[in-house]
Design an enzyme around this catalytic site. Structure first.
Site, PDB file in Angstrom:
ATOM      1  CD  GLU A   1       8.381  12.965 -14.985  1.00  0.00           C
ATOM      2  OE1 GLU A   1       9.484  13.508 -15.162  1.00  0.00           O
ATOM      3  OE2 GLU A   1       7.330  13.594 -14.793  1.00  0.00           O
TER       4      GLU A   1
ATOM      5  CG  HIS B   1      -1.662  -1.241   1.481  1.00  0.00           C
ATOM      6  ND1 HIS B   1      -2.928  -1.518   1.016  1.00  0.00           N
ATOM      7  CD2 HIS B   1      -1.255  -2.348   2.146  1.00  0.00           C
ATOM      8  CE1 HIS B   1      -3.279  -2.741   1.407  1.00  0.00           C
ATOM      9  NE2 HIS B   1      -2.276  -3.268   2.087  1.00  0.00           N
TER      10      HIS B   1
ATOM     11  CE  LYS C   1      11.736  20.123 -10.652  1.00  0.00           C
ATOM     12  NZ  LYS C   1      10.332  20.122 -10.398  1.00  0.00           N
TER      13      LYS C   1
ATOM     14  CB  SER D   1      13.379  23.118 -14.383  1.00  0.00           C
ATOM     15  OG  SER D   1      12.616  24.311 -14.448  1.00  0.00           O
TER      16      SER D   1
END
Ligand code: ARG
Length: 456
Positions: free
Chosen positions: A287, A153, A280, A274
């Site tokens: 992704e 979970h 970043k 970024s």
């Protein structure tokens, strides 16, 4: 191409909806290989002369080189790769070109070309999966005994080892590998010679063309041979399941590389920055791999729907098979390669993993098991006592090993000092020696087994 039957050419819209040359030119090499095998067989069986077969062979090689070097003029009016190649062959060698299509139809031709194309992609997927599995094995070997939290979970459950977690993905990609190999073995029957649907009256030798093209045998039923797209559906199904696996691992990498987790550091080579936030470092490759399942499973769904309800044998609907498979194959291979690169380059942060391993009362099960083993308490009662101790630790803002023996004995009088030996994370993982368990010794056995499998 259809000679006398037609008085007028097609409407522009008809041509647009009908033509597949825009994409099926990707099967040019397969088309020419199929035609060469067919021509050689026609000569061997005496259906055409050796001279004609030789002219066809030479001409096809010229066509192939024109396509390879980019000088070939593809024509939409000629619909597809089959007619483009044949028409150019006629330009080059003249009359013998007209004999190539004897005892053959575009229906068995396209099925053959497409199978050869998909077969190559199954081989590429096999190579990509093997490379990824090797990269995972290297990670597992390096960190066979590094402790980390195991989750259910996405809540801390029990400590596991880094090697164990990596090997879980080896098992998944290992099943993908076996699906790819199964699909390849099942699909490797030649449609060539099924002709339009019914076979042919020419004395062709389908075993000969099957062998020349690396098929195990000719497909047994000509109606089935021209209408079967199972091989493409199986390819897309195997790709979809693998893409699901890739997406799950990618998601873990996205989570693990956050400042909150810091379980892994992805390499600069597989990260992006970024344009506005200088600090970043984004896990874009992970992704995008996570996203690829969308188009790959989309292709699977699309082709399932195209094939649903089609009567025997060939229907033009089936021309809609290729773009889906091409796109899914391109993206599957890319995702496999990107995942392999990321896994090879990433660094597991051993200290962060270890620090997190003991958090969240991850050794509570060990405490309960100890009571069962040493105090002979029924597991359900031990579970209850342990729950009380967890609540106590939580209210004090500490972990289980930080509770004093007196505190614990207040909940269950039988608990002794020995309890602290199982509350440590290392002890916890070392004790999980059941087959397939997380103990480093078990993990090393799994690694050794896979190393042997890969050698074979
Ligand atoms: N371009 C067609 C396809 O991809 C080739 C087969 C055409 N056959 C036919 N009978 N019109 O399916």
């Amino acid at each position: 191409m259809w000679g006398g039957r037609f008085a007028a050419g097609p409407d522009a819209i008809m041509e647009a909806i009908n033509a597949s040359i825009g994409y099926d030119q990707r099967m040019a090499a397969q088309d020419i290989a199929g035609s060469r095998a067919h021509a050689a067989m026609l000569a061997a069986t005496g259906v055409i002369t050796d001279n004609d077969a030789e002219a066809i062979r030479e001409g096809l090689l010229t066509v192939l080189s024109e396509i390879d070097n980019g000088t070939f003029q593809f024509s939409t009016a000629l619909e597809d790769i089959h007619m483009n190649v044949e028409a150019r062959l006629k330009d080059i060698i003249g009359e013998p070109a007209g004999r190539l299509h004897t005892g053959r139809s575009r229906n068995d031709q396209v099925a053959t070309d497409f199978k050869l194309w998909v077969r190559d992609q199954l081989d590429a997927a096999e190579a990509g999966l093997l490379a990824l599995i090797k990269a995972l094995l290297a990670q597992a070997e390096a960190g066979a005994d590094w402790v980390m939290p195991g989750f259910t979970h996405l809540q801390v459950a029990q400590p596991v080892t880094w090697g164990h977690h990596m090997m879980a993905y080896v098992e998944m990609f290992g099943r993908d590998l076996s699906r790819v190999r199964d699909a390849r073995a099942r699909m490797n029957e030649s449609p060539l010679g099924a002709a339009a649907l019914a076979g042919t009256s020419f004395p062709i030798d389908r075993d000969m063309t099957a062998a020349a093209l690396g098929f195990d045998r000719p497909a047994a039923n000509s109606l089935d041979a021209v209408s079967d797209r199972d091989f493409a559906l199986e390819f897309l199904s195997a790709a979809s399941i693998c893409a699901v696996h890739l997406s799950r691992f990618a998601e873990e990498l996205v989570i693990w590389s956050t400042a909150q987790f810091r379980f892994v550091t992805l390499s600069d080579r597989f990260s992006t920055g970024s344009s506005i936030m200088p600090q970043k470092k984004n896990p874009d490759a992970a992704e995008l791999i996570r996203a690829k399942v969308g188009r790959i499973f989309g292709a699977n769904t699309a082709l399932m729907m195209v094939m649903k309800g089609l009567p025997l044998a060939y229907s033009k609907d089936m021309q809609e098979d290729k773009e889906q498979v091409f796109d899914a194959a391109d993206n599957w291979m890319l995702a496999l390669a990107a995942m392999e690169g990321m896994v090879k380059d990433m660094t597991a942060n051993r200290d962060s993993l270890a620090a997190a391993a003991g958090s969240g009362f991850s050794t509570a099960t060990d405490l309960a098991d100890w009571m069962v083993r040493v105090l002979k308490v029924p597991f359900r009662d031990a579970h209850h006592v342990t729950g009380t101790l967890v609540a106590m630790a939580e209210s004090r803002g500490c972990d289980l090993p930080d509770l004093s023996l007196e505190n614990m004995q207040g909940v269950h009088a039988g608990i002794t000092d020995d309890i602290f030996s199982v509350l440590g994370v290392e002890n916890s993982v070392n004790s999980r020696m059941s087959h397939g368990g997380t103990a480093p010794a078990q993990v090393r056995q799994q690694i050794a087994r896979w190393t042997e499998i890969l050698k074979a």
